[in-house]
Design a protein around this motif. Sequence first.
Motif, PDB file in Angstrom:
ATOM      1  N   GLN A 474       0.839  -1.201   0.000  1.00 31.87           N
ATOM      2  CA  GLN A 474       0.000   0.000   0.000  1.00 31.87           C
ATOM      3  C   GLN A 474       0.878   1.257   0.000  1.00 31.87           C
ATOM      4  O   GLN A 474       0.630   2.192  -0.766  1.00 31.87           O
ATOM      5  CB  GLN A 474      -0.937  -0.035   1.226  1.00 31.87           C
ATOM      6  N   LYS A 475       1.935   1.242   0.799  1.00 30.82           N
ATOM      7  CA  LYS A 475       2.831   2.417   0.849  1.00 30.82           C
ATOM      8  C   LYS A 475       3.617   2.580  -0.446  1.00 30.82           C
ATOM      9  O   LYS A 475       3.794   3.672  -0.940  1.00 30.82           O
ATOM     10  CB  LYS A 475       3.836   2.254   1.998  1.00 30.82           C
ATOM     11  N   SER A 502      -3.662   5.779   3.832  1.00 29.44           N
ATOM     12  CA  SER A 502      -4.613   5.587   4.938  1.00 29.44           C
ATOM     13  C   SER A 502      -4.744   4.117   5.298  1.00 29.44           C
ATOM     14  O   SER A 502      -4.794   3.758   6.472  1.00 29.44           O
ATOM     15  CB  SER A 502      -5.997   6.094   4.548  1.00 29.44           C
ATOM     16  N   LEU A 503      -4.819   3.269   4.272  1.00 29.68           N
ATOM     17  CA  LEU A 503      -4.980   1.827   4.524  1.00 29.68           C
ATOM     18  C   LEU A 503      -3.794   1.283   5.319  1.00 29.68           C
ATOM     19  O   LEU A 503      -3.960   0.423   6.185  1.00 29.68           O
ATOM     20  CB  LEU A 503      -5.114   1.068   3.193  1.00 29.68           C
ATOM     21  N   ALA A 504      -2.590   1.800   5.037  1.00 32.66           N
ATOM     22  CA  ALA A 504      -1.409   1.332   5.781  1.00 32.66           C
ATOM     23  C   ALA A 504      -1.356   1.993   7.160  1.00 32.66           C
ATOM     24  O   ALA A 504      -1.015   1.343   8.153  1.00 32.66           O
ATOM     25  CB  ALA A 504      -0.138   1.640   4.984  1.00 32.66           C
ATOM     26  N   GLN A 510       3.662   3.787  11.044  1.00 31.28           N
ATOM     27  CA  GLN A 510       4.001   5.159  11.407  1.00 31.28           C
ATOM     28  C   GLN A 510       4.389   6.004  10.197  1.00 31.28           C
ATOM     29  O   GLN A 510       3.936   7.124  10.029  1.00 31.28           O
ATOM     30  CB  GLN A 510       5.139   5.143  12.434  1.00 31.28           C
ATOM     31  N   SER A 511       5.227   5.439   9.310  1.00 28.26           N
ATOM     32  CA  SER A 511       5.686   6.257   8.188  1.00 28.26           C
ATOM     33  C   SER A 511       4.531   6.543   7.228  1.00 28.26           C
ATOM     34  O   SER A 511       4.497   7.590   6.573  1.00 28.26           O
ATOM     35  CB  SER A 511       6.860   5.603   7.462  1.00 28.26           C
ATOM     36  N   ALA A 512       3.545   5.631   7.172  1.00 23.36           N
ATOM     37  CA  ALA A 512       2.374   5.891   6.321  1.00 23.36           C
ATOM     38  C   ALA A 512       1.557   7.045   6.894  1.00 23.36           C
ATOM     39  O   ALA A 512       1.039   7.886   6.151  1.00 23.36           O
ATOM     40  CB  ALA A 512       1.514   4.634   6.195  1.00 23.36           C
ATOM     41  N   SER A 513       1.445   7.117   8.223  1.00 20.10           N
ATOM     42  CA  SER A 513       0.706   8.236   8.842  1.00 20.10           C
ATOM     43  C   SER A 513       1.389   9.555   8.511  1.00 20.10           C
ATOM     44  O   SER A 513       0.723  10.544   8.184  1.00 20.10           O
ATOM     45  CB  SER A 513       0.674   8.113  10.364  1.00 20.10           C
ATOM     46  N   GLU A 514       2.721   9.548   8.602  1.00 18.73           N
ATOM     47  CA  GLU A 514       3.449  10.780   8.296  1.00 18.73           C
ATOM     48  C   GLU A 514       3.259  11.176   6.838  1.00 18.73           C
ATOM     49  O   GLU A 514       3.045  12.349   6.519  1.00 18.73           O
ATOM     50  CB  GLU A 514       4.940  10.601   8.621  1.00 18.73           C
ATOM     51  N   ALA A 544      -8.565  11.004   4.829  1.00 18.70           N
ATOM     52  CA  ALA A 544      -7.756  10.897   6.049  1.00 18.70           C
ATOM     53  C   ALA A 544      -8.650  10.799   7.284  1.00 18.70           C
ATOM     54  O   ALA A 544      -8.388  10.025   8.197  1.00 18.70           O
ATOM     55  CB  ALA A 544      -6.811  12.087   6.156  1.00 18.70           C
ATOM     56  N   ASN A 545      -9.725  11.575   7.274  1.00 13.83           N
ATOM     57  CA  ASN A 545     -10.675  11.529   8.392  1.00 13.83           C
ATOM     58  C   ASN A 545     -11.330  10.165   8.529  1.00 13.83           C
ATOM     59  O   ASN A 545     -11.447   9.630   9.619  1.00 13.83           O
ATOM     60  CB  ASN A 545     -11.768  12.568   8.164  1.00 13.83           C
ATOM     61  N   ALA A 546     -11.761   9.619   7.395  1.00 13.98           N
ATOM     62  CA  ALA A 546     -12.446   8.322   7.437  1.00 13.98           C
ATOM     63  C   ALA A 546     -11.512   7.237   7.951  1.00 13.98           C
ATOM     64  O   ALA A 546     -11.920   6.327   8.670  1.00 13.98           O
ATOM     65  CB  ALA A 546     -12.953   7.959   6.039  1.00 13.98           C
ATOM     66  N   ALA A 547     -10.232   7.377   7.614  1.00  9.42           N
ATOM     67  CA  ALA A 547      -9.275   6.330   7.981  1.00  9.42           C
ATOM     68  C   ALA A 547      -9.049   6.248   9.474  1.00  9.42           C
ATOM     69  O   ALA A 547      -8.671   5.198   9.985  1.00  9.42           O
ATOM     70  CB  ALA A 547      -7.951   6.576   7.268  1.00  9.42           C
TER      71      ALA A 547
END
Length: 552
Positions: A474-475, A502-504, A510-514, A544-547
Amino acid sequence: FVVRSHFDPVRSRSDGSPAVSDKPNKEKFLRHPRSVRFENLRAEYVNTITATSATTAPSLTQVQSLTETAIYECGNDAGLDALRKLAALCELRIPYDFSNHDNTHTNIIDGSNERLISYIPQLLPQSTREEFLNAVQRMESNEWLSQNPDSVDGLPSLHLNLVSNGEPLFPNEKDIGGEEPKEHEFRLGIQQLHDIVHPFVYNLLLPEAKKMLQKSARSSATSLRVSDVFLRRYGQNICGGNRNGISAHYDVFSRVTAVVALDDVAADGRNGLFTTVLEDDSTGQTSNHKALRRFFPLHAGDGVLHTWDVLHGVDVEPGLNRTSLIVWFDEFPENEEEKEPMVSPWLVKHPDNHNDHSVNHILHFVLGSALSNTNVDDETVMCGMEKRIELFLRSASQRNSFALTRMGSLCEEGALTVNGQILEKKAFDLLEDLRPTAKLPPVLQELCNNHTSSQELAVRFWLEGAISGNPLAQKALADELMLESTQSGNEQLRILAAVLFSLAAQQGDQSASESLCRVVELDVVSRGVETKEAFSNSPVVRVANAAVTTSL
Ligand SMILES: O=C(O)CCC(=O)C(=O)O
Ligand SMILES: [Fe+2]
């Protein structure tokens, strides 16, 4: 856009040597200057996180179909709803049910895989555990836990080897001259830890491992031996580092693995060692999606045994402190001619390795990975890059999540050009079988038409890995799409990248959130968002909100 991890989901020797190259990938997409305005707006949306939890344990089919919906219905109401459902499923921490599987469960893939799991209650008595934990504490206070990059994730491993490759790290009788005082103390510490667990490992665990293998269709348990014994620590501020887990992987040099809990962190089946349960065993598919984790309920002193083909990992909630003892059992050569080292003979000699029609995707992936982690060059061993790619391709053709993801990276690196166009053609045909071009998400169809073939192949493999739930795929795909979208200005690509990050991120990456935050940031700047309203209506922000908003 993200510094892509090149770590495979496999555990090689626990000496901390990385499984594969740990060179960080070039950052494809330059960081956009942070906008002050964005900071305020982001604070707003982070505050909207609400959590209601899901109650039922999801199946592989459910997780994959929600993921597919999130990707295909990218950013619209159905897609956002799928993201919310997945977010809730990711919050579940579900115990593994030993009783449900009669202490073992066998998944027959092509008739010859094992996937045996066995529970051994109260293996280490309390007094032994206390003695062991005190000795670990002394090693830790000297900061002697290994800081070498872990072969699964590349982060400091925080482990101590007691036995490696069949030999104690420090044989007792050996008198080592010229030791520094610290070296001497370290050696005595390791020897003490080894002496404490030795009788349990050799007199209790080894016979249990042999007994478990007798249930296997391919029992060759007589040659089983203790290969590696090591301990691992998890928690905050251990020798200056933190470790909350290890992502799902296969132990490629262990025929049978034993894990013994030294504390009660896993007692309620919400923390510690997990496997991923694939309720739909008929497809034989595999996925490392977070929602499929099932934690082994283990009290202090309990152990669990599993065969080489059991996907497993560790996750502990922040604030918890865990110590585990791990034993690998491998097979030693039975006759003289085979004295030459052979990588994991239970894999090399597996009948499915010599059967062109085999669909044993776990074997093909694990063997391909084992060969990537060894220098053994034996005529009888399928070796060389091309053979490895063949193994990964066979595994990917059965939709094995790890093989699909690995193939994406191999294509990106240009590894498929080794043999003219033959491998690329094979890979293309395989991808067309899995999902014809006409059925790709429309925005990817366009992308694939504009691409050189190896990039196009990478995108398609990562798409399959991403749909199967793999956060690495995903990333990797999201990263590629961000590169494209900044070059072409295509907003749809950016929204799909946000969905994939978002899926990751939902799975705790963590790196996907960043990266997701950076996509939002870029979106705000490039669309000239000025008001709160415009911010919360932005498709990327809605994704991003939905995730992170969990509801079912
Ligand atoms: O700590 C554990 O329980 C298991 C660790 C593990 O799977 C590994 O080191 O390969
Ligand atoms: Fe492992």
